[in-house]
Design a protein around this motif. Sequence first.
Motif, mmCIF file in Angstrom:
data_model
loop_
_atom_site.group_PDB
_atom_site.id
_atom_site.type_symbol
_atom_site.label_atom_id
_atom_site.label_comp_id
_atom_site.label_asym_id
_atom_site.label_seq_id
_atom_site.Cartn_x
_atom_site.Cartn_y
_atom_site.Cartn_z
ATOM 1 N N PRO A 35 18.419 -85.028 7.573
ATOM 2 C CA PRO A 35 18.851 -86.317 8.127
ATOM 3 C C PRO A 35 17.808 -87.428 8.010
ATOM 4 C CG PRO A 35 18.466 -84.719 9.874
ATOM 5 C CD PRO A 35 18.364 -83.982 8.585
ATOM 6 N N ASP A 36 16.534 -87.083 7.843
ATOM 7 C CA ASP A 36 15.488 -88.101 7.706
ATOM 8 C C ASP A 36 15.180 -88.443 6.252
ATOM 9 O OD1 ASP A 36 15.041 -88.419 10.480
ATOM 10 O OD2 ASP A 36 13.832 -86.594 10.497
ATOM 11 N N ASN A 37 15.937 -87.859 5.320
ATOM 12 C CA ASN A 37 15.738 -88.110 3.886
ATOM 13 C C ASN A 37 14.296 -87.851 3.454
ATOM 14 O OD1 ASN A 37 18.441 -88.900 3.353
ATOM 15 N ND2 ASN A 37 17.989 -90.846 4.339
ATOM 16 N N GLU A 38 13.758 -86.729 3.904
ATOM 17 C CA GLU A 38 12.390 -86.366 3.540
ATOM 18 C C GLU A 38 12.302 -85.894 2.090
ATOM 19 O OE1 GLU A 38 8.746 -83.505 5.092
ATOM 20 O OE2 GLU A 38 10.531 -83.702 6.324
ATOM 21 N N PHE A 39 13.433 -85.460 1.531
ATOM 22 C CA PHE A 39 13.449 -84.930 0.173
ATOM 23 C C PHE A 39 14.354 -85.751 -0.730
ATOM 24 C CE2 PHE A 39 12.845 -81.157 2.940
ATOM 25 C CZ PHE A 39 11.546 -80.860 2.564
ATOM 26 N N VAL A 40 14.090 -85.638 -2.028
ATOM 27 C CA VAL A 40 14.996 -86.154 -3.052
ATOM 28 C C VAL A 40 15.854 -84.968 -3.458
ATOM 29 C CG1 VAL A 40 15.174 -87.104 -5.372
ATOM 30 C CG2 VAL A 40 13.344 -87.881 -3.836
ATOM 31 N N TRP A 41 17.170 -85.127 -3.319
ATOM 32 C CA TRP A 41 18.097 -84.011 -3.501
ATOM 33 C C TRP A 41 18.906 -84.139 -4.783
ATOM 34 C CZ3 TRP A 41 18.491 -79.753 -0.487
ATOM 35 C CH2 TRP A 41 17.820 -79.784 0.731
ATOM 36 N N PRO A 42 18.573 -83.365 -5.810
ATOM 37 C CA PRO A 42 19.507 -83.267 -6.936
ATOM 38 C C PRO A 42 20.809 -82.634 -6.427
ATOM 39 C CG PRO A 42 17.367 -82.327 -7.503
ATOM 40 C CD PRO A 42 17.356 -82.587 -6.028
ATOM 41 N N GLU A 43 21.919 -83.062 -6.951
ATOM 42 C CA GLU A 43 23.215 -82.574 -6.473
ATOM 43 C C GLU A 43 23.299 -81.050 -6.534
ATOM 44 O OE1 GLU A 43 26.787 -82.648 -4.641
ATOM 45 O OE2 GLU A 43 25.424 -84.329 -4.902
ATOM 46 N N LEU A 84 13.548 -73.689 -2.181
ATOM 47 C CA LEU A 84 13.937 -74.657 -3.214
ATOM 48 C C LEU A 84 12.786 -75.613 -3.521
ATOM 49 C CD1 LEU A 84 17.581 -75.629 -2.137
ATOM 50 C CD2 LEU A 84 16.902 -74.143 -4.032
ATOM 51 N N LEU A 85 12.091 -76.051 -2.491
ATOM 52 C CA LEU A 85 10.957 -76.959 -2.677
ATOM 53 C C LEU A 85 9.845 -76.262 -3.462
ATOM 54 C CD1 LEU A 85 9.640 -79.717 -2.003
ATOM 55 C CD2 LEU A 85 8.722 -78.631 0.052
ATOM 56 N N GLU A 89 12.914 -77.221 -7.190
ATOM 57 C CA GLU A 89 14.307 -77.633 -7.323
ATOM 58 C C GLU A 89 14.633 -78.862 -6.480
ATOM 59 O OE1 GLU A 89 17.244 -74.501 -7.323
ATOM 60 O OE2 GLU A 89 15.710 -73.048 -7.896
ATOM 61 N N LEU A 90 13.714 -79.245 -5.616
ATOM 62 C CA LEU A 90 13.789 -80.524 -4.925
ATOM 63 C C LEU A 90 12.364 -80.967 -4.670
ATOM 64 C CD1 LEU A 90 13.760 -80.469 -1.319
ATOM 65 C CD2 LEU A 90 15.244 -78.668 -2.073
ATOM 66 N N ARG A 91 12.203 -82.228 -4.313
ATOM 67 C CA ARG A 91 10.850 -82.752 -4.117
ATOM 68 C C ARG A 91 10.839 -83.704 -2.939
ATOM 69 N NH1 ARG A 91 10.933 -87.850 -6.540
ATOM 70 N NH2 ARG A 91 12.628 -88.111 -8.002
ATOM 71 N N MET A 103 6.726 -79.119 4.946
ATOM 72 C CA MET A 103 6.832 -77.812 4.297
ATOM 73 C C MET A 103 5.679 -77.569 3.329
ATOM 74 S SD MET A 103 10.769 -77.023 3.691
ATOM 75 C CE MET A 103 11.851 -76.756 5.051
ATOM 76 N N GLY A 104 4.571 -78.244 3.557
ATOM 77 C CA GLY A 104 3.395 -78.063 2.712
ATOM 78 C C GLY A 104 3.143 -79.284 1.855
ATOM 79 N N LEU A 105 1.915 -79.400 1.387
ATOM 80 C CA LEU A 105 1.558 -80.531 0.541
ATOM 81 C C LEU A 105 2.287 -80.445 -0.791
ATOM 82 C CD1 LEU A 105 -2.281 -80.715 1.207
ATOM 83 C CD2 LEU A 105 -0.506 -82.245 2.069
ATOM 84 N N PRO A 106 2.637 -81.595 -1.366
ATOM 85 C CA PRO A 106 3.341 -81.581 -2.656
ATOM 86 C C PRO A 106 2.470 -80.977 -3.753
ATOM 87 C CG PRO A 106 3.317 -83.787 -1.704
ATOM 88 C CD PRO A 106 2.440 -82.940 -0.858
ATOM 89 N N GLN A 107 3.099 -80.241 -4.636
ATOM 90 C CA GLN A 107 2.391 -79.702 -5.787
ATOM 91 C C GLN A 107 2.351 -80.757 -6.875
ATOM 92 O OE1 GLN A 107 4.006 -76.006 -7.103
ATOM 93 N NE2 GLN A 107 3.672 -74.998 -5.156
ATOM 94 N N MET A 108 1.248 -80.782 -7.593
ATOM 95 C CA MET A 108 1.124 -81.720 -8.703
ATOM 96 C C MET A 108 1.866 -81.140 -9.902
ATOM 97 S SD MET A 108 -2.870 -82.704 -8.172
ATOM 98 C CE MET A 108 -2.930 -83.773 -9.581
#
Length: 119
Positions: A35-43, A84-85, A89-91, A103-108
């Motif tokens: 609900p907070d749009n923390e991720f970019v969601w591919p369909e 998935l993250l 599969e999502l970012r 859910m952890g620091l983003p991977q490069m």
Amino acid sequence: MLLKSTTRHVRIYTAEIQKNELIPSETVLTLDVDPDNEFVWPEESLQKVYRQFDALVESNSGEDLTEYNLRRIGSDLEAFIRDLLQKGELRYNLDSRVMNFSMGLPQMDHPDSQGAYLQ
């Protein structure tokens, strides 16, 4: 009676949406993902979450509809989203108002930085 389960990225309600309001239901579950749009969601990734939700609900059919059972489903979905993250599969949505990397620091995304994280 409205029951609900709320995790960081998953909200489940024993309700249906009518005219933008939650109407309690004993036969319908409503799922609100990220609900907070923390991720970019591919369909495709979003559809995987919906299918996993359906499978979890089906595996709990015959059980009493309680907040505890809803929380179990919500926690399992939260773990599924983390997977998935981690699989890429999502970012994270870097334009989100929420920047806590829950859910952890983003991977490069670079071959030389396999397993490294942004600092």
